[in-house]
Design a protein around this motif. Structure first.
Motif, mmCIF file in Angstrom:
data_model
loop_
_atom_site.group_PDB
_atom_site.id
_atom_site.type_symbol
_atom_site.label_atom_id
_atom_site.label_comp_id
_atom_site.label_asym_id
_atom_site.label_seq_id
_atom_site.Cartn_x
_atom_site.Cartn_y
_atom_site.Cartn_z
ATOM 1 N N GLY A 101 31.450 19.528 21.518
ATOM 2 C CA GLY A 101 32.846 19.485 21.942
ATOM 3 C C GLY A 101 33.551 20.823 21.895
ATOM 4 O O GLY A 101 34.767 20.906 22.074
ATOM 5 N N GLU A 102 32.779 21.896 21.678
ATOM 6 C CA GLU A 102 33.370 23.239 21.612
ATOM 7 C C GLU A 102 33.572 23.808 23.012
ATOM 8 O O GLU A 102 32.697 23.663 23.883
ATOM 9 C CB GLU A 102 32.455 24.159 20.798
ATOM 10 N N ASP A 103 34.733 24.421 23.217
ATOM 11 C CA ASP A 103 35.015 25.060 24.500
ATOM 12 C C ASP A 103 34.343 26.428 24.556
ATOM 13 O O ASP A 103 34.537 27.262 23.655
ATOM 14 C CB ASP A 103 36.524 25.222 24.708
ATOM 15 N N ILE A 104 33.562 26.649 25.599
ATOM 16 C CA ILE A 104 32.866 27.925 25.775
ATOM 17 C C ILE A 104 33.310 28.556 27.096
ATOM 18 O O ILE A 104 33.306 27.894 28.134
ATOM 19 C CB ILE A 104 31.334 27.733 25.781
ATOM 20 N N TYR A 105 33.728 29.802 27.020
ATOM 21 C CA TYR A 105 34.165 30.519 28.199
ATOM 22 C C TYR A 105 33.280 31.750 28.412
ATOM 23 O O TYR A 105 32.885 32.408 27.445
ATOM 24 C CB TYR A 105 35.617 30.987 28.065
ATOM 25 N N TYR A 106 32.981 32.036 29.663
ATOM 26 C CA TYR A 106 32.314 33.303 29.965
ATOM 27 C C TYR A 106 32.780 33.786 31.343
ATOM 28 O O TYR A 106 33.196 32.992 32.193
ATOM 29 C CB TYR A 106 30.791 33.175 29.911
ATOM 30 N N ILE A 107 32.726 35.082 31.532
ATOM 31 C CA ILE A 107 33.192 35.678 32.788
ATOM 32 C C ILE A 107 32.063 35.651 33.805
ATOM 33 O O ILE A 107 30.980 36.196 33.577
ATOM 34 C CB ILE A 107 33.683 37.128 32.563
ATOM 35 N N SER A 108 32.317 34.996 34.934
ATOM 36 C CA SER A 108 31.309 34.891 35.991
ATOM 37 C C SER A 108 31.265 36.158 36.835
ATOM 38 O O SER A 108 30.196 36.652 37.183
ATOM 39 C CB SER A 108 31.593 33.683 36.882
ATOM 40 N N ASP A 109 32.450 36.664 37.184
ATOM 41 C CA ASP A 109 32.485 37.840 38.056
ATOM 42 C C ASP A 109 33.920 38.322 38.200
ATOM 43 O O ASP A 109 34.854 37.713 37.669
ATOM 44 C CB ASP A 109 31.924 37.499 39.445
ATOM 45 N N TYR A 110 34.073 39.410 38.937
ATOM 46 C CA TYR A 110 35.409 39.911 39.261
ATOM 47 C C TYR A 110 36.051 39.024 40.324
ATOM 48 O O TYR A 110 35.361 38.362 41.117
ATOM 49 C CB TYR A 110 35.339 41.337 39.813
ATOM 50 N N ILE A 111 37.390 39.016 40.376
ATOM 51 C CA ILE A 111 38.118 38.400 41.483
ATOM 52 C C ILE A 111 38.218 39.441 42.594
ATOM 53 O O ILE A 111 38.807 40.501 42.422
ATOM 54 C CB ILE A 111 39.534 37.955 41.052
ATOM 55 N N ARG A 112 37.627 39.144 43.731
ATOM 56 C CA ARG A 112 37.585 40.108 44.840
ATOM 57 C C ARG A 112 38.349 39.617 46.061
ATOM 58 O O ARG A 112 38.275 40.219 47.133
ATOM 59 C CB ARG A 112 36.131 40.372 45.228
ATOM 60 N N THR A 113 39.068 38.505 45.921
ATOM 61 C CA THR A 113 39.717 37.910 47.084
ATOM 62 C C THR A 113 40.775 38.823 47.706
ATOM 63 O O THR A 113 40.945 38.827 48.930
ATOM 64 C CB THR A 113 40.379 36.571 46.692
ATOM 65 N N GLY A 114 41.489 39.594 46.879
ATOM 66 C CA GLY A 114 42.538 40.466 47.416
ATOM 67 C C GLY A 114 42.030 41.427 48.478
ATOM 68 O O GLY A 114 42.464 41.386 49.642
ATOM 69 N N PRO A 115 41.076 42.314 48.128
ATOM 70 C CA PRO A 115 40.538 43.234 49.137
ATOM 71 C C PRO A 115 39.859 42.525 50.307
ATOM 72 O O PRO A 115 39.936 42.985 51.446
ATOM 73 C CB PRO A 115 39.517 44.061 48.343
ATOM 74 N N ILE A 116 39.208 41.384 50.020
ATOM 75 C CA ILE A 116 38.544 40.643 51.091
ATOM 76 C C ILE A 116 39.572 40.113 52.090
ATOM 77 O O ILE A 116 39.379 40.194 53.309
ATOM 78 C CB ILE A 116 37.705 39.487 50.507
ATOM 79 N N TYR A 117 40.674 39.557 51.604
ATOM 80 C CA TYR A 117 41.724 39.059 52.490
ATOM 81 C C TYR A 117 42.339 40.188 53.316
ATOM 82 O O TYR A 117 42.625 40.024 54.501
ATOM 83 C CB TYR A 117 42.822 38.359 51.674
ATOM 84 N N VAL A 118 42.535 41.348 52.680
ATOM 85 C CA VAL A 118 43.083 42.494 53.414
ATOM 86 C C VAL A 118 42.139 42.894 54.542
ATOM 87 O O VAL A 118 42.555 43.131 55.688
ATOM 88 C CB VAL A 118 43.327 43.689 52.470
ATOM 89 N N VAL A 124 41.106 40.446 61.955
ATOM 90 C CA VAL A 124 41.818 39.545 62.872
ATOM 91 C C VAL A 124 42.816 40.325 63.719
ATOM 92 O O VAL A 124 42.898 40.138 64.938
ATOM 93 C CB VAL A 124 42.542 38.432 62.079
ATOM 94 N N GLY A 125 43.565 41.208 63.077
ATOM 95 C CA GLY A 125 44.561 41.982 63.811
ATOM 96 C C GLY A 125 43.949 42.832 64.903
ATOM 97 O O GLY A 125 44.433 42.844 66.051
ATOM 98 N N LEU A 126 42.869 43.537 64.588
ATOM 99 C CA LEU A 126 42.215 44.390 65.586
ATOM 100 C C LEU A 126 41.596 43.554 66.705
ATOM 101 O O LEU A 126 41.640 43.946 67.878
ATOM 102 C CB LEU A 126 41.143 45.246 64.924
ATOM 103 N N ALA A 127 41.004 42.405 66.345
ATOM 104 C CA ALA A 127 40.387 41.546 67.360
ATOM 105 C C ALA A 127 41.411 41.091 68.394
ATOM 106 O O ALA A 127 41.149 41.094 69.604
ATOM 107 C CB ALA A 127 39.729 40.330 66.702
ATOM 108 N N ILE A 128 42.612 40.739 67.929
ATOM 109 C CA ILE A 128 43.642 40.254 68.846
ATOM 110 C C ILE A 128 44.338 41.407 69.566
ATOM 111 O O ILE A 128 44.617 41.321 70.771
ATOM 112 C CB ILE A 128 44.658 39.385 68.079
ATOM 113 N N LEU A 129 44.589 42.507 68.855
ATOM 114 C CA LEU A 129 45.243 43.652 69.496
ATOM 115 C C LEU A 129 44.383 44.246 70.602
ATOM 116 O O LEU A 129 44.878 44.637 71.655
ATOM 117 C CB LEU A 129 45.557 44.726 68.451
#
Length: 369
Positions: A101-118, A124-129
């Protein structure tokens, strides 16, 4: 300009909606759960001994998405590479509950969504422009293809369906879907779709023959081994390898077939007195140039994706003829050569079918030999 901006925002919103639908997963009760967190403080950092040398150990205070602060240790297991965290880093945290019943946490990886979304927004912008409405339709087709792959083809493979059947089904669905959404319903699209399907069928048979001849098992990657042990379903890894080769080939063959079909129509429009043989030879002459550039592009794409493998050829005491026998390398060689052969075949096949369709549509007689 205002319409272009509206298009861009519409595609971005639609794309994220489609991706969320395609990637949606049901949470397994009692299984690991994932959340996000931010490194609040590096409590301890030191070098520790590991197999083959040393690595960095860190004790971190991490603030989770729900506001709770937990202590997580990183670098406790020997790895080829260890992530080094700093205060303020956003991370993906996995939570499991032990038998006690012990809670165990570990880091899977970095959050990379910010740069990926940018990066995605820039794409998308270049494709449409640059491409306008055609770019908008192409992006829509891309999103729908993701839905077909993640909601139809991959679940069928996971359920143990025959990968060859799934591969053919995917070709029949994805090629028309991509073409008709991107370019509209017209004669050029019909001819390009027929040419693509024929090329993929021929290439699929060739891929099956040479995957069998080279005795590839489909277990060249760690992901394949992990998939086989994921559940009780026994997958045909050879079939999945074939499916991957053909789906990947489809992404480059459609460029050749669409371009070559448009080329045949343009040449005929400049001189409608051309006979079948003359139209074919003129179109095929230009297509040869396309073959050279596309093969070079495909080889470089595969080389870039397999850079660590290519480095095995440098300063390796084993002879070249021995190295290429390793399955992890032989798989990429077969994948690259089959893809290149498919590109080469696409030009004469598309040119013939397009010339036939254009000449027939103009009411001229096509020579039968």
């Amino acid at each position: 300009m205002r319409k272009t901006i509206i298009y861009i925002f519409s595609v971005i919103l639609l794309s994220f909606s489609i991706i969320n639908v395609a990637m949606a997963e049901e949470e397994v009760p009692g299984g690991p759960t994932e959340t996000t967190g931010v490194i609040e403080q590096v409590l301890e950092e030191k070098e520790v001994e590991s197999y083959g040398g040393t690595q960095i150990y860190q004790k971190l205070a991490v603030v989770l998405e729900d506001g709770a602060t937990v202590t997580i240790e990183s670098g406790t297991e020997s790895k080829l590479s260890t992530m080094l965290f700093e205060e303020g880093d956003k991370v993906l945290v996995t939570h499991i509950t032990s038998i006690d019943g012990e809670d165990i946490y570990y880091i899977s990886d970095y959050i990379r969504t910010g740069p990926i979304y940018v990066l995605f927004v820039i794409f998308v912008g270049l494709a449409i422009l640059v491409a306008g409405k055609t770019g908008f339709r192409a992006l829509l087709a891309m999103g729908l293809s993701f839905v077909v792959i993640f909601k139809l083809l991959l679940p069928m493979l996971l359920n143990g369906s025959d990968p060859i059947f799934v591969m053919i089904l995917g070709s029949v669905i994805l090629a028309p879907l991509s073409f008709y959404v991107s370019y509209g319903i017209n004669k050029k699209t019909h001819l390009a779709t027929i040419s693509t399907v024929i090329t993929l069928v021929i290439t699929s048979l060739m891929a099956a023959v040479f995957v069998s001849a080279t005795k590839l098992t489909g277990f060249a990657s760690e992901e394949a081994g992990f998939l086989q042990g994921l559940n009780d379903v026994e997958y045909s890894m050879v079939g999945i390898l074939l499916a991957g080769i053909i789906i990947g080939l489809m992404g480059v063959v459609d460029d050749v077939t669409v371009t070559q079909t448009a080329l045949v129509h343009e040449i005929f429009e400049t001189n409608k007195k051309l006979k079948f043989k003359e139209l074919y030879l003129k179109s095929f002459a230009v297509g040869r140039t396309h073959i050279a550039s596309m093969i070079n592009t495909l080889i470089l794409v595969y080389a870039g994706a397999s850079m660590p493998l290519m480095m095995m050829f440098i300063d390796n005491p084993q002879p070249f003829a021995h190295i290429i026998n390793y399955e992890i390398i032989a798989t990429e060689i077969v994948r690259t050569l089959v893809g290149s052969i498919g590109l080469i075949l696409a030009v004469p096949i598309t040119t013939f079918i397009s010339c036939y369709g254009v000449i027939q549509g103009a009411g001229k007689q096509v020579p039968r030999r």
